[in-house]
Design a protein around this motif. Structure first.
Motif, PDB file in Angstrom:
ATOM      1  N   ASP A  15       0.835  -1.209   0.000  1.00 22.40           N
ATOM      2  CA  ASP A  15       0.000   0.000   0.000  1.00 22.40           C
ATOM      3  C   ASP A  15       0.867   1.255   0.000  1.00 22.40           C
ATOM      4  OD1 ASP A  15      -2.197  -1.567   0.040  1.00 22.40           O
ATOM      5  OD2 ASP A  15      -2.850  -1.067   2.066  1.00 22.40           O
ATOM      6  N   ARG A  41      -8.613  -2.966 -12.294  1.00 22.12           N
ATOM      7  CA  ARG A  41      -8.040  -3.144 -10.965  1.00 22.12           C
ATOM      8  C   ARG A  41      -8.666  -4.342 -10.274  1.00 22.12           C
ATOM      9  NH1 ARG A  41      -7.983   1.693  -7.959  1.00 22.12           N
ATOM     10  NH2 ARG A  41      -7.118   0.332  -6.367  1.00 22.12           N
ATOM     11  N   PRO A  43      -8.989  -5.987  -6.211  1.00 28.36           N
ATOM     12  CA  PRO A  43     -10.305  -6.531  -6.514  1.00 28.36           C
ATOM     13  C   PRO A  43     -11.151  -5.572  -7.336  1.00 28.36           C
ATOM     14  CG  PRO A  43     -10.234  -5.748  -4.250  1.00 28.36           C
ATOM     15  CD  PRO A  43      -8.844  -5.647  -4.788  1.00 28.36           C
ATOM     16  N   ARG A  45     -14.466  -4.293  -7.369  1.00 27.05           N
ATOM     17  CA  ARG A  45     -15.517  -4.268  -6.345  1.00 27.05           C
ATOM     18  C   ARG A  45     -16.915  -4.121  -6.932  1.00 27.05           C
ATOM     19  NH1 ARG A  45     -12.825  -1.822  -0.879  1.00 27.05           N
ATOM     20  NH2 ARG A  45     -10.639  -1.950  -1.509  1.00 27.05           N
ATOM     21  N   LEU A  57     -13.292  -6.148   3.277  1.00 27.77           N
ATOM     22  CA  LEU A  57     -12.163  -5.210   3.432  1.00 27.77           C
ATOM     23  C   LEU A  57     -12.555  -4.014   4.296  1.00 27.77           C
ATOM     24  CD1 LEU A  57     -10.694  -5.278  -0.185  1.00 27.77           C
ATOM     25  CD2 LEU A  57      -9.604  -6.178   1.878  1.00 27.77           C
ATOM     26  N   PHE A  72     -11.221 -13.725  -3.857  1.00 27.14           N
ATOM     27  CA  PHE A  72     -10.321 -12.828  -4.599  1.00 27.14           C
ATOM     28  C   PHE A  72      -9.919 -13.477  -5.934  1.00 27.14           C
ATOM     29  CE2 PHE A  72      -9.174 -10.472  -0.572  1.00 27.14           C
ATOM     30  CZ  PHE A  72      -9.235  -9.174  -1.058  1.00 27.14           C
ATOM     31  N   ARG A  76     -10.899 -12.539 -10.069  1.00 27.23           N
ATOM     32  CA  ARG A  76     -10.050 -12.414 -11.276  1.00 27.23           C
ATOM     33  C   ARG A  76     -10.608 -13.302 -12.390  1.00 27.23           C
ATOM     34  NH1 ARG A  76      -6.471 -11.365  -7.115  1.00 27.23           N
ATOM     35  NH2 ARG A  76      -6.061 -13.517  -6.501  1.00 27.23           N
ATOM     36  N   ARG A  97      -2.857  -4.370  -9.317  1.00 32.34           N
ATOM     37  CA  ARG A  97      -2.886  -5.618  -8.529  1.00 32.34           C
ATOM     38  C   ARG A  97      -3.440  -6.793  -9.341  1.00 32.34           C
ATOM     39  NH1 ARG A  97      -2.002  -4.509  -3.122  1.00 32.34           N
ATOM     40  NH2 ARG A  97      -2.894  -2.611  -2.255  1.00 32.34           N
ATOM     41  N   TYR A  98      -2.885  -7.992  -9.022  1.00 28.36           N
ATOM     42  CA  TYR A  98      -3.318  -9.203  -9.726  1.00 28.36           C
ATOM     43  C   TYR A  98      -3.089 -10.380  -8.773  1.00 28.36           C
ATOM     44  CZ  TYR A  98      -3.993 -11.842 -14.191  1.00 28.36           C
ATOM     45  OH  TYR A  98      -4.458 -12.636 -15.222  1.00 28.36           O
ATOM     46  N   SER A 101      -0.726 -10.024  -5.585  1.00 33.71           N
ATOM     47  CA  SER A 101      -1.295  -9.472  -4.351  1.00 33.71           C
ATOM     48  C   SER A 101      -2.089 -10.555  -3.636  1.00 33.71           C
ATOM     49  CB  SER A 101      -2.233  -8.290  -4.647  1.00 33.71           C
ATOM     50  OG  SER A 101      -1.536  -7.080  -4.740  1.00 33.71           O
ATOM     51  N   GLY A 102      -2.830 -11.337  -4.408  1.00 36.45           N
ATOM     52  CA  GLY A 102      -3.626 -12.407  -3.810  1.00 36.45           C
ATOM     53  C   GLY A 102      -2.754 -13.327  -2.968  1.00 36.45           C
ATOM     54  N   ARG A 150      -9.149  -3.378   6.334  1.00 34.41           N
ATOM     55  CA  ARG A 150      -8.427  -4.555   6.774  1.00 34.41           C
ATOM     56  C   ARG A 150      -7.057  -4.574   6.083  1.00 34.41           C
ATOM     57  NH1 ARG A 150     -11.352  -9.194   8.933  1.00 34.41           N
ATOM     58  NH2 ARG A 150     -13.337  -8.299   8.270  1.00 34.41           N
ATOM     59  N   TYR A 151      -6.047  -5.070   6.718  1.00 31.87           N
ATOM     60  CA  TYR A 151      -4.669  -5.228   6.194  1.00 31.87           C
ATOM     61  C   TYR A 151      -3.860  -3.934   6.249  1.00 31.87           C
ATOM     62  CZ  TYR A 151      -6.667  -9.409   3.888  1.00 31.87           C
ATOM     63  OH  TYR A 151      -7.311 -10.588   3.596  1.00 31.87           O
TER      64      TYR A 151
HETATM   65  P1  TMP Z   1      -7.010  -1.923  -3.087  1.00 33.69           P
HETATM   66  O1  TMP Z   1      -6.747  -1.034  -1.900  1.00 33.69           O
HETATM   67  O2  TMP Z   1      -5.974  -1.852  -4.147  1.00 33.69           O
HETATM   68  O3  TMP Z   1      -8.430  -1.827  -3.584  1.00 33.69           O
HETATM   69  O4  TMP Z   1      -6.837  -3.423  -2.539  1.00 33.69           O
HETATM   70  C1  TMP Z   1      -7.654  -3.902  -1.549  1.00 33.69           C
HETATM   71  C2  TMP Z   1      -6.949  -4.783  -0.550  1.00 33.69           C
HETATM   72  O5  TMP Z   1      -7.107  -6.162  -0.905  1.00 33.69           O
HETATM   73  C3  TMP Z   1      -5.458  -4.551  -0.386  1.00 33.69           C
HETATM   74  O6  TMP Z   1      -5.166  -4.501   1.010  1.00 33.69           O
HETATM   75  C4  TMP Z   1      -4.831  -5.785  -0.977  1.00 33.69           C
HETATM   76  C5  TMP Z   1      -5.874  -6.854  -0.785  1.00 33.69           C
HETATM   77  N1  TMP Z   1      -5.891  -7.933  -1.779  1.00 33.69           N
HETATM   78  C6  TMP Z   1      -5.898  -9.262  -1.342  1.00 33.69           C
HETATM   79  O7  TMP Z   1      -5.821  -9.526  -0.147  1.00 33.69           O
HETATM   80  N2  TMP Z   1      -5.975 -10.256  -2.272  1.00 33.69           N
HETATM   81  C7  TMP Z   1      -6.066 -10.001  -3.612  1.00 33.69           C
HETATM   82  O8  TMP Z   1      -6.154 -10.932  -4.424  1.00 33.69           O
HETATM   83  C8  TMP Z   1      -6.060  -8.613  -4.054  1.00 33.69           C
HETATM   84  C9  TMP Z   1      -6.167  -8.303  -5.508  1.00 33.69           C
HETATM   85  C10 TMP Z   1      -5.976  -7.628  -3.095  1.00 33.69           C
END
Ligand code: TMP
Length: 212
Positions: A15, A41, A43, A45, A57, A72, A76, A97-98, A101-102, A150-151
């Motif tokens: 991030d 992008r 996910p 959403r 999230l 997730f 894709r 992201r792809y 990131s997953g 989250r995260y």
């Molecule tokens: P974003 O902030 O780019 O929308 O991403 C959302 C969050 O999801 C970010 O913390 C990364 C996480 N993520 C996963 O955990 N698994 C995945 O497959 C992807 C694409 C994102």
């Protein structure tokens, strides 16, 4: 001869590395130079699966860790027919992201192996280029704090960074590590050059399958 296919270009990173900004700049620059390009992008959403992920999230709902990983991945896969169609029409896709990131985010949780995390994404369209925007947490401290999703904690992001470092060692993927601590403009210039090269090479090649 038919249309030359577009390239699948992915930006990855922890991030605040500047992925979204750079994706937008890249799409604009490619269009300015007469190439067809679109941003995606993950996910995504907007779909039904994406809404489940988004609610998770935003901490509005809880999902079991394996379950959300598979969602997730499904998010894709549900875009694959559209992605292939666009690539075959000659449109290059710039993806924020792809699958990487997953794998990096789930495998940063206790009890998840890299291999288990990769499996559901095996066979996705393989990116022609994956650029990892490298920053160290101290360098991006001035870019503003984390949000509430989250995260978004520095401890978890450090674990994610380590998982990305493992993934980058995989020679079957065309990784380029970008020093994203530089100015937006300098980072953009490097990304644009690498992407133009990837587009030229991809034109004459079939779409590959990830991790297969
Ligand atoms: P974003 O902030 O780019 O929308 O991403 C959302 C969050 O999801 C970010 O913390 C990364 C996480 N993520 C996963 O955990 N698994 C995945 O497959 C992807 C694409 C994102």
């Amino acid at each position: 001869m038919g249309v030359r296919r577009g390239a699948l270009i992915v930006l990855e990173g922890v991030d605040r590395a500047g992925k979204t900004t750079q994706c937008k700049r890249l799409v604009q620059a490619l269009r300015d130079s007469g190439k067809e390009a679109e941003m995606m992008r993950f996910p995504d959403r907007t779909t039904m699966i994406g809404q489940l992920i988004s609610s998770y999230l935003e901490k509005k709902s809880n999902l079991e860790d394996h379950t959300v990983h598979l969602l997730f991945s499904a998010n894709r896969w549900e875009q694959v027919p559209l992605m292939k169609k666009k690539l075959e029409q000659g449109i290059s896709l710039v993806v924020d992201r792809y699958a990487f990131s997953g794998v990096a985010f789930t495998s940063a949780k206790p009890g998840f192996s890299l291999e288990w995390c990769q499996n559901p994404d095996v066979g996705l369209p393989k990116p022609d280029l994956v650029m990892f925007l490298q920053v160290n947490p101290a360098e991006v401290a001035g870019r503003g704090g984390f949000g509430d999703e989250r995260y978004e904690t520095s401890v978890f992001q450090r674990a994610v960074q380590q998982k990305f470092e493992q993934l980058i060692k995989d020679p079957s993927v065309n990784w380029k590590v970008i020093d994203a601590a530089r100015s937006i403009e300098d980072v953009h210039t490097e990304i644009k050059t690498l992407s133009e090269n990837a587009i030229n090479i991809a034109e004459n090649q079939p779409i590959g399958e990830l991790w297969k």
